[in-house]
Scaffold this motif. Structure first.
Motif, mmCIF file in Angstrom:
data_model
loop_
_atom_site.group_PDB
_atom_site.id
_atom_site.type_symbol
_atom_site.label_atom_id
_atom_site.label_comp_id
_atom_site.label_asym_id
_atom_site.label_seq_id
_atom_site.Cartn_x
_atom_site.Cartn_y
_atom_site.Cartn_z
ATOM 1 N N TYR A 242 76.163 56.335 97.928
ATOM 2 C CA TYR A 242 74.764 56.752 97.899
ATOM 3 C C TYR A 242 73.898 55.884 98.800
ATOM 4 C CZ TYR A 242 75.233 60.439 94.454
ATOM 5 O OH TYR A 242 75.571 61.619 93.832
ATOM 6 N N TYR A 243 74.243 54.614 98.938
ATOM 7 C CA TYR A 243 73.486 53.759 99.855
ATOM 8 C C TYR A 243 73.633 54.256 101.289
ATOM 9 C CZ TYR A 243 71.597 49.449 101.910
ATOM 10 O OH TYR A 243 70.830 48.540 102.595
ATOM 11 N N THR A 244 74.847 54.621 101.682
ATOM 12 C CA THR A 244 75.079 55.164 103.013
ATOM 13 C C THR A 244 74.306 56.461 103.205
ATOM 14 O OG1 THR A 244 77.294 54.191 103.056
ATOM 15 C CG2 THR A 244 76.847 55.949 104.635
ATOM 16 N N ALA A 245 74.353 57.342 102.213
ATOM 17 C CA ALA A 245 73.633 58.613 102.295
ATOM 18 C C ALA A 245 72.119 58.385 102.347
ATOM 19 C CB ALA A 245 73.994 59.490 101.099
ATOM 20 N N TYR A 246 71.639 57.409 101.594
ATOM 21 C CA TYR A 246 70.204 57.120 101.547
ATOM 22 C C TYR A 246 69.708 56.592 102.895
ATOM 23 C CZ TYR A 246 65.819 55.459 99.414
ATOM 24 O OH TYR A 246 64.500 55.246 99.074
ATOM 25 N N LEU A 247 70.469 55.667 103.492
ATOM 26 C CA LEU A 247 70.091 55.179 104.820
ATOM 27 C C LEU A 247 70.083 56.316 105.834
ATOM 28 C CD1 LEU A 247 72.090 51.814 105.158
ATOM 29 C CD2 LEU A 247 69.681 52.108 104.551
ATOM 30 N N SER A 248 71.087 57.193 105.746
ATOM 31 C CA SER A 248 71.162 58.326 106.670
ATOM 32 C C SER A 248 69.946 59.227 106.512
ATOM 33 C CB SER A 248 72.441 59.128 106.422
ATOM 34 O OG SER A 248 73.589 58.333 106.599
ATOM 35 N N ARG B 277 68.295 68.967 112.071
ATOM 36 C CA ARG B 277 68.899 67.657 111.899
ATOM 37 C C ARG B 277 70.400 67.819 111.638
ATOM 38 N NH1 ARG B 277 64.475 66.659 113.532
ATOM 39 N NH2 ARG B 277 62.898 65.262 112.617
ATOM 40 N N ALA B 278 71.161 66.768 111.963
ATOM 41 C CA ALA B 278 72.603 66.792 111.684
ATOM 42 C C ALA B 278 73.048 65.423 111.211
ATOM 43 C CB ALA B 278 73.394 67.199 112.923
ATOM 44 N N LEU B 279 73.794 65.409 110.115
ATOM 45 C CA LEU B 279 74.441 64.193 109.639
ATOM 46 C C LEU B 279 75.912 64.288 110.017
ATOM 47 C CD1 LEU B 279 74.641 61.548 108.098
ATOM 48 C CD2 LEU B 279 74.821 62.861 105.969
ATOM 49 N N GLU B 280 76.367 63.407 110.888
ATOM 50 C CA GLU B 280 77.733 63.416 111.393
ATOM 51 C C GLU B 280 78.583 62.426 110.605
ATOM 52 O OE1 GLU B 280 80.701 64.334 112.447
ATOM 53 O OE2 GLU B 280 79.746 65.155 114.254
ATOM 54 N N LEU B 281 79.459 62.965 109.734
ATOM 55 C CA LEU B 281 80.337 62.125 108.923
ATOM 56 C C LEU B 281 81.783 62.158 109.407
ATOM 57 C CD1 LEU B 281 78.914 63.018 105.384
ATOM 58 C CD2 LEU B 281 78.456 60.972 106.746
ATOM 59 N N VAL B 282 82.142 63.149 110.196
ATOM 60 C CA VAL B 282 83.489 63.197 110.762
ATOM 61 C C VAL B 282 83.606 62.186 111.891
ATOM 62 C CG1 VAL B 282 85.217 64.660 111.898
ATOM 63 C CG2 VAL B 282 83.784 65.592 110.064
ATOM 64 N N GLY B 283 82.520 62.015 112.674
ATOM 65 C CA GLY B 283 82.474 60.952 113.665
ATOM 66 C C GLY B 283 82.682 61.406 115.094
ATOM 67 N N GLY C 155 64.706 68.429 120.448
ATOM 68 C CA GLY C 155 63.871 67.508 119.697
ATOM 69 C C GLY C 155 64.466 67.076 118.376
ATOM 70 N N GLY C 156 65.673 67.527 118.070
ATOM 71 C CA GLY C 156 66.299 67.194 116.803
ATOM 72 C C GLY C 156 66.927 65.812 116.782
ATOM 73 N N ILE C 157 67.430 65.432 115.620
ATOM 74 C CA ILE C 157 68.029 64.107 115.445
ATOM 75 C C ILE C 157 69.444 64.270 114.886
ATOM 76 C CG2 ILE C 157 67.873 61.861 114.285
ATOM 77 C CD1 ILE C 157 64.879 62.265 114.048
ATOM 78 N N VAL C 158 70.381 63.526 115.455
ATOM 79 C CA VAL C 158 71.747 63.452 114.951
ATOM 80 C C VAL C 158 71.968 62.036 114.441
ATOM 81 C CG1 VAL C 158 74.193 63.652 115.509
ATOM 82 C CG2 VAL C 158 72.526 65.167 116.631
ATOM 83 N N CYS C 159 72.450 61.903 113.213
ATOM 84 C CA CYS C 159 72.745 60.585 112.646
ATOM 85 C C CYS C 159 74.256 60.420 112.531
ATOM 86 C CB CYS C 159 72.098 60.426 111.273
ATOM 87 S SG CYS C 159 72.341 58.790 110.540
ATOM 88 N N THR D 13 70.844 58.578 116.252
ATOM 89 C CA THR D 13 70.668 57.374 115.455
ATOM 90 C C THR D 13 71.953 57.135 114.659
ATOM 91 O OG1 THR D 13 69.209 56.251 113.867
ATOM 92 C CG2 THR D 13 69.647 58.589 113.470
ATOM 93 N N SER D 14 71.939 56.131 113.814
ATOM 94 C CA SER D 14 73.125 55.808 113.018
ATOM 95 C C SER D 14 72.698 55.222 111.682
ATOM 96 C CB SER D 14 74.029 54.820 113.765
ATOM 97 O OG SER D 14 73.367 53.569 113.927
#
Length: 321
Positions: free
Chosen positions: A132-138, A213-219, A233-237, A264-265
Motif C-alpha cells: 500500500y505504501y508503494t501504491a500510495y506513492l504512485s 494516467r498510467a501506472l506501470e507495474l510490469v516495468g 499531457g498525460g503522466i506515466v508512473c 515519473t516513478s
C-alpha cells in the motif's frame, strides 16, 4: 542456552522448496538496533527474485523479508521505540544485507523502525507497508484529478489492487482499468475495485483507447506499449518490474513518451515515517478494505511463494508467525 525462534531460511538459491522453516538463534540487540516481535509480513515478488539467486548482492544463508509489522520486544531507543510499541518496517536492505521479516523476531536498525497508530488487525496491517505504501506513492506522483481515467498495467498484483482501492476512496469519478494476461481474472479485478478489465497479450494491450494516467507495474518490458496508450499531457508512473526486465531497451523518450507528457516513478525505498502514518490514517479515514487475498502460517511460507509466482496469484499475500 541461547533463546531460539522460528524463521524461514534460504541456504542456497532455488525454488519455493529452498525456504526452510526452522529453529535459529533469536537475535541479540546491539547499539542502534532494536528487536521487533514480528506479527505479520507480506510476501513480495522481489523476495522471489532473491530466493532464485537473482539479487547479486545477497549472500546466503539469509532470512528474507523486506517488510514486517509487529511490536518492539527489546529496544535501544526507549523514547522513540518503547517496548510494546506497534511498529512497521520496510526496505532499507532488510532481508538482503541483513536478516529480514520472515521470522518470529527481526533485529532492525532503529531508523527504519516506524511507530504506527492503527486499529487494523495484524493480517490487515501486514498487507500495508510495502504494497500500500508503494501504491500510495504512485497515486500521489500521478497527480490524479476527478474525472480522469487511469490504466494499471499489472492490475492483478498486490500493488495494482491496492492502488485501485486507494484511488476510488479519494477521488470521485475516476475510472481505474486493470490489465491482466488471463481473461479468467476479469471478474476478480472488478470485484477488487477496478471499473474495467483489459487483456494484455504478449506485451500489447488489446485496445486502441488512450488514458489520462498510467501506472506501470510490469516495468520496462511493457513501458513503450503503455506510453502509446496515454493521452497528450498525460503522466506515466514507473513503479514495478514484474516483467523481469530491469532496463529500458530501445526506448526513445522523445518519440515514445506521450506528447507533452511526463514520466515519473515511485520507489518504496524512499520511506518516510510521516507519509507511512499518513497512509494508515488515509486507509482508516476512508474505511478501505485491506484484508489480504491469502494468509499463510509461517511454516507454509514456501506455499505462499509458490502461490505468488503461479498463474493463480491475485492481490496481496501475507504470512503470520
Amino acid at each position: 542456552m541461547a533463546e531460539t525462534m522460528r524463521a524461514v531460511v534460504v541456504r542456497e538459491p532455488g525454488g519455493p522448496e529452498a525456504l526452510a522453516c526452522c529453529e535459529v538463534p533469536k537475535p541479540q540487540v546491539k547499539p542502534g538496533w532494536s528487536l521487533v516481535r514480528v506479527r505479520g509480513f507480506g510476501v513480495n515478488h522481489s523476495e522471489i527474485f532473491t530466493r532464485r539467486g537473482l539479487s547479486p548482492s545477497v549472500e546466503f544463508p539469509r532470512i528474507l523479508g523486506i517488510e514486517c509489522v509487529g511490536e518492539v520486544a527489546e529496544t535501544t531507543d526507549c523514547e522513540r521505540l518503547p517496548v510494546g510499541a506497534r511498529v512497521a518496517s520496510l526496505m532499507g536492505e532488510m532481508g538482503r544485507a541483513f536478516d529480514g521479516g520472515y521470522a518470529e523476531y527481526a533485529l532492525l536498525p532503529n531508523e527504519q523502525i516506524h511507530p504506527i497508530r492503527t486499529r487494523l488487525s495484524w493480517p490487515e496491517a501486514a498487507a500495508v507497508p510495502e504494497t500500500y505504501y508503494t501504491a500510495y506513492l504512485s497515486m500521489k506522483n500521478l497527480r490524479i484529478e476527478e474525472g480522469m481515467d487511469v490504466v494499471v498495467r499489472g492490475g492483478t498484483s498486490g500493488v495494482g489492487v491496492a492502488f485501485a482501492k486507494l484511488v476510488h476512496a479519494g477521488f470521485d469519478g475516476v475510472g481505474v482499468i486493470g490489465t491482466t494476461r488471463d481473461a479468467a481474472k476479469e471478474g476478480r479485478l472488478i470485484a477488487a475495485g477496478f471499473d474495467a478489465c483489459m487483456l494484455d497479450c504478449k506485451g500489447e494491450l488489446k485496445t486502441r483507447d488512450c488514458y489520462d494516467r498510467a501506472l506501470e507495474l510490469v516495468g520496462p518490458a511493457t513501458m513503450k506499449d503503455t506510453c502509446s496508450h496515454v493521452r497528450a499531457g498525460g503522466i506515466v508512473c514507473s513503479t514495478g518490474q514484474l516483467g523481469g526486465q530491469w532496463y529500458l531497451d530501445g526506448f526513445d523518450p522523445i518519440m515514445d513518451l506521450p506528447a507533452n507528457g511526463y514520466l515519473t516513478s515511485a520507489y518504496s525505498a524512499n520511506v518516510d515515517g510521516g507519509v507511512l502514518q499518513e497512509l494508515f490514517d488515509y486507509i482508516e479515514a476512508h474505511d478501505i478494505e485491506v484484508t489480504p487475498e491469502r494468509v499463510f502460517p509461517i511454516e507454509r511460507t514456501a506455499d505462499a511463494h509458490a502461490y505468488l509466482e503461479s498463474s493463480r496469484s491475485f492481490g496481496k499475500v501475507v504470512v503470520l508467525p
